[in-house]
Write an enzyme that holds these catalytic residues in place. Sequence first.
Site, mmCIF file in Angstrom:
data_model
loop_
_atom_site.group_PDB
_atom_site.id
_atom_site.type_symbol
_atom_site.label_atom_id
_atom_site.label_comp_id
_atom_site.label_asym_id
_atom_site.label_seq_id
_atom_site.Cartn_x
_atom_site.Cartn_y
_atom_site.Cartn_z
ATOM 1 N N TYR A 9 52.681 12.074 71.482
ATOM 2 C CA TYR A 9 53.363 13.453 71.153
ATOM 3 C C TYR A 9 52.643 14.589 71.820
ATOM 4 C CZ TYR A 9 56.171 17.233 68.611
ATOM 5 O OH TYR A 9 56.997 17.848 68.248
ATOM 6 N N LYS B 54 53.978 16.317 75.150
ATOM 7 C CA LYS B 54 54.413 17.920 75.243
ATOM 8 C C LYS B 54 53.599 18.713 76.421
ATOM 9 C CE LYS B 54 58.252 17.914 72.369
ATOM 10 N NZ LYS B 54 59.289 18.098 72.410
#
Length: 340
Positions: A229, A233
């Site tokens: 994650y 991002k």
Amino acid sequence: MNRRNMLKNTTLATIGATAGISCTNDPNTPETIAGIATQDTTDNTDVSPINPNYFISDRFKGKTIIVTGCARGMGAAAVRRAAKEGANVVGVDWLKDEGSTVIQEINKQGGTAKFVYGDVSTNETCKEMVKTAVESYGRLDYAINNAGVMDAIFPGDAIDYDKQKHLTFSRCHEATDEYWDVVMRVNTTGVFKCMREQLKQMVAQNQGGAIVNVASVAGLRGFSGTPSYVASKHAVNGLTKNAAIDYAEYGIRINSVCMANTATPMVERAYKLVMAKVKASKGAVGMGNIKTKSLLQYTDSNQRDATPEEQVAVMLFLLSDEASNITGANYATDGGFTSY
């Protein structure tokens, strides 16, 4: 027991700061950080969230907006408000029933919207969303690339941690290829492929445009327990800056938003996974509880998360003519999380 107290002192607590799972104490109890007692926040002045029904009439009248991840959370809030502000909306999601229901509701309430079912990491879905916008409304003006995941479990599936633990967020030495590959594919490759098709159309139109990519505070700093994650991002923020440079000459502005704790269904689902993982690991202590709250959350008497509508307000501002001088920005819509 308060869910925030259950999360405290676990390796996975920091996952909350990436997508809204707070790890805070009861607001009536002073908290201790690194052995230092902190103040009671019950007498602080709270910042009220934006009214969920607020909108600006005709701001996007005659404009066409694509919003991915429209079935739930911020995506659903975005298509609803954009439609109220006059936009022709194309909503995209791989949750077919939920996504189509949101779009149907918009049309029943007098808005104008179309639904595209599919996975944003596939070329077919990305081409179809742009095709739908052009064939239905004649052009594409704006896009919000919001679709994203925190783990590799399909969002429509029920949680069964024992069977799904290989698909959940884990530290690098515990992470599987399935977890890594799905999160990177949806969050990073998905944004790239969406932008590629959106930009092809905007360049061909030669009338400018604007795109907002939904990143995360996890794209501005590191967090424990969720490497895919965080990496995905950071990549979204990098893609945003790269595209802003390449398309400024076409009058196309491209920015990203980076939220911290935000109350969405994805967050609630992630909370369940965190609880299951904590139970399975017998509450192993790690680095994740060092910092879990934004400034505004810490000082709020209820230590509330941001609302989807607060995040969407910034997204739509960045698309609007009011943001005419803003491009290449990774906006920290994080309640001050990265400031302190």
